[in-house]
Design an enzyme around this catalytic site. Structure first.
Site, PDB file in Angstrom:
ATOM      1  N   ARG A   1       1.142  -1.096   0.030  1.00 41.03           N
ATOM      2  CA  ARG A   1      -0.115  -0.255  -0.308  1.00 41.03           C
ATOM      3  C   ARG A   1       1.370   1.089  -0.174  1.00 41.03           C
ATOM      4  O   ARG A   1       0.695   2.635  -0.715  1.00 41.03           O
ATOM      5  CB  ARG A   1      -0.605   0.376   1.509  1.00 41.03           C
ATOM      6  CG  ARG A   1      -2.536  -0.852   0.898  1.00 41.03           C
ATOM      7  CD  ARG A   1      -3.083  -1.823   2.140  1.00 41.03           C
ATOM      8  NE  ARG A   1      -3.534  -2.194   1.854  1.00 41.03           N
ATOM      9  CZ  ARG A   1      -4.084  -4.208   1.450  1.00 41.03           C
ATOM     10  NH1 ARG A   1      -3.223  -4.707   1.846  1.00 41.03           N
ATOM     11  NH2 ARG A   1      -4.769  -4.410   1.702  1.00 41.03           N
TER      12      ARG A   1
ATOM     13  N   ASP B   1      -3.662 -15.679   6.596  1.00 47.07           N
ATOM     14  CA  ASP B   1      -2.055 -15.988   6.475  1.00 47.07           C
ATOM     15  C   ASP B   1      -1.808 -16.649   7.644  1.00 47.07           C
ATOM     16  O   ASP B   1      -1.351 -17.685   7.285  1.00 47.07           O
ATOM     17  CB  ASP B   1      -1.465 -15.223   6.446  1.00 47.07           C
ATOM     18  CG  ASP B   1      -2.511 -14.335   4.809  1.00 47.07           C
ATOM     19  OD1 ASP B   1      -3.275 -14.924   3.982  1.00 47.07           O
ATOM     20  OD2 ASP B   1      -2.193 -13.179   4.892  1.00 47.07           O
TER      21      ASP B   1
HETATM   22  C1  S3P Z   1      -3.881  -8.976   1.998  1.00 48.04           C
HETATM   23  C2  S3P Z   1      -5.760  -9.850   2.206  1.00 48.04           C
HETATM   24  C3  S3P Z   1      -5.527 -10.536   2.273  1.00 48.04           C
HETATM   25  C4  S3P Z   1      -4.545 -12.233   2.506  1.00 48.04           C
HETATM   26  C5  S3P Z   1      -3.389 -11.541   2.163  1.00 48.04           C
HETATM   27  C6  S3P Z   1      -3.496  -9.908   2.011  1.00 48.04           C
HETATM   28  C7  S3P Z   1      -3.973  -7.752   2.236  1.00 48.04           C
HETATM   29  O1  S3P Z   1      -6.590 -11.528   1.747  1.00 48.04           O
HETATM   30  O2  S3P Z   1      -4.457 -13.223   2.317  1.00 48.04           O
HETATM   31  O3  S3P Z   1      -1.923 -12.453   1.654  1.00 48.04           O
HETATM   32  O4  S3P Z   1      -2.456  -6.948   1.476  1.00 48.04           O
HETATM   33  O5  S3P Z   1      -4.854  -7.021   1.232  1.00 48.04           O
HETATM   34  P1  S3P Z   1      -7.745 -11.344   1.480  1.00 48.04           P
HETATM   35  O6  S3P Z   1      -8.611  -9.779   1.255  1.00 48.04           O
HETATM   36  O7  S3P Z   1      -8.048 -12.004  -0.442  1.00 48.04           O
HETATM   37  O8  S3P Z   1      -8.153 -12.035   2.231  1.00 48.04           O
END
Ligand code: S3P
Length: 425
Positions: A27, A311
């Site tokens: 981000r 995660d």
């Molecule tokens: C993330 C959101 C999660 C996570 C990924 C990173 C992010 O995925 O599993 O490793 O940085 O927004 P989801 O939003 O698809 O659950």
């Protein structure tokens, strides 16, 4: 590179600074690229995934350079330029899903591609809401490559079926370029790094319960200091809890409440974990953690906590093999859509080393406590978190294990082995 892992005899001891958060690093690079002026990102992750995001924005005219090996300076006009190449997101779902939201509302066309694993992951979850906003995206059966034809977008009120920060962030980012307001409502609150950082950079964004609303915004450049990644800390937390005689301190761990499900689970299993020196850094909660070897008991992980530890579920499965009773994980079907199908891959690989684990459609149950036998070859399925979770399991196996293609850890945590080796006596 294959990695041999064997049982630790005298525990893990000492302290460790946890490397930068992957989600926040993505981000920081994306939002700084959209801000007009000079931004400074301190402690940027050196994982391959955030570097994929960086390369994508460099290909759209953003001037980004490392001042030292962890400080990134980004100079942007605030406008992206049409890329002359396809934009390669590598293994990174976060890059592809968030960037698709940014690109849908630009006045140029672009193509997003990914590696073998990313090309198999579902993109309908972002294509659908973007199309409702007026986006034009051509995909291969809702998978990458994504051909994005930039359009003037219109704000929508999107009610998501998934508690997914990637979906939420994609729609909010598209909303930054859309006419009118855009809102996203989730079934449960997923990680809110996007909301926090956009607010920190001056966006017109508000959160109310499970709904976030954004209006057209121009971001201001900032100095962003990135905290340590609790998802990386999770492997050390788990290892210290299950390897006898361990006691460690993890410094600079991000403690955003939308990410701390692992701490709640460890506490409910009876694990000895203490939060020290809680503080705020660049709009995020941060602290140090002290963890000690503990006798663990089972717990149930389901419902609203799932997005707060999505995660960490593979390493929670490892932890559960060393906890008394039946640890149940459910409501986690989306785990099948990660870098690998993490329900089936963790079940398969843990069984190879003697775990008593059963697969459900939306989770698994681990019958503990089990003496892990080890003595097996472990597959990694292009999945960094599976590789790191199995490494932790290897630390308590009777016989050495061999983890194939261990370099997948470089996706989020290149210094993983070095960090562990520093704690082993
Ligand atoms: C993330 C959101 C999660 C996570 C990924 C990173 C992010 O995925 O599993 O490793 O940085 O927004 P989801 O939003 O698809 O659950």
């Amino acid at each position: 590179m294959d990695k041999k892992v064997s049982k630790i005899k005298n525990g893990l001891r000492g302290w460790l600074e946890i490397p930068a958060d992957k989600s926040i690093s993505h981000r920081a690079v994306m939002f700084s690229s959209l801000a007009k002026g000079k931004s400074l990102i301190k402690n940027f992750s050196n994982g391959q995934d955030p570097l994929s995001s960086l390369k994508v924005f460099q290909a759209m005219g953003v001037d980004a350079r490392f001042i030292d090996n962890r400080t990134l300076e980004i100079i942007s006009t605030g406008q992206l330029t049409p890329p002359s190449v396809v934009l390669d997101c590598g293994n990174s779902g976060t890059t592809m899903r968030l960037v698709s939201g940014i690109l849908a509302g630009q006045n140029f066309n672009s193509v997003l591609i990914g590696d073998e694993s990313l090309s198999k992951r579902p993109m309908k979850r972002v294509i659908e809401p973007l199309e409702q906003m007026g986006a034009k995206i051509i995909s291969t059966d809702n998978h990458a490559p994504l051909n994005i034809f930039g359009q003037q977008l219109l704000g929508i009120d999107y009610v998501s079926r998934l508690a997914s920060a990637q979906v939420k962030s994609c729609v909010l980012l598209a909303g930054m370029f859309a006419e009118g307001k855009t809102s996203v409502t989730e079934p449960y609150i997923s990680r809110d790094h996007t909301e926090r950082m956009l607010k920190y950079m001056g966006a017109d964004i508000i959160s109310s319960g499970k709904t976030v609303t954004i209006a057209k915004s121009q971001l201001e450049p900032q100095i962003i200091e990135i905290c340590g990644d609790i998802s990386s800390a999770a492997y050390f937390i788990a290892a210290a809890l299950i390897v006898p005689q361990s006691k460690i301190i993890l410094k600079n761990v991000g403690l955003n409440p939308t990410r701390t499900g692992i701490i709640d689970v460890v506490q409910s299993m009876g694990g000895n974990i203490k939060i020290l020196d809680k503080r705020e850094v660049s709009g995020e909660d941060v602290g140090d953690l002290e963890i000690e070897y503990s006798e663990l008991s089972c717990c149930t992980v389901a419902g609203e906590i799932i997005p707060r530890l999505i995660d960490e579920l593979p390493v929670i499965a490892v932890l559960a093999t060393q906890a008394y009773g039946d640890t149940i994980v459910k409501d986690a079907k989306d785990l099948r859509n990660k870098e690998s199908d993490r329900i089936s891959t963790i079940v398969k690989e843990l069984r190879k080393i003697g775990a008593n684990i059963e697969e459900f459609d939306d989770g698994f149950v681990v019958h503990g406590k089990t003496k892990l036998t080890g003595g097996a070859e472990i597959e990694t399925y292009h999945d960094h978190r599976l590789a790191m979770s199995m490494y932790v399991a290897g630390l308590v196996c009777e016989k050495e294990i061999l983890i194939k293609d261990f370099d997948w850890v470089n996706i989020s945590f290149p210094e993983f082995c070095k960090c562990f080796e520093n704690l082993i006596y």
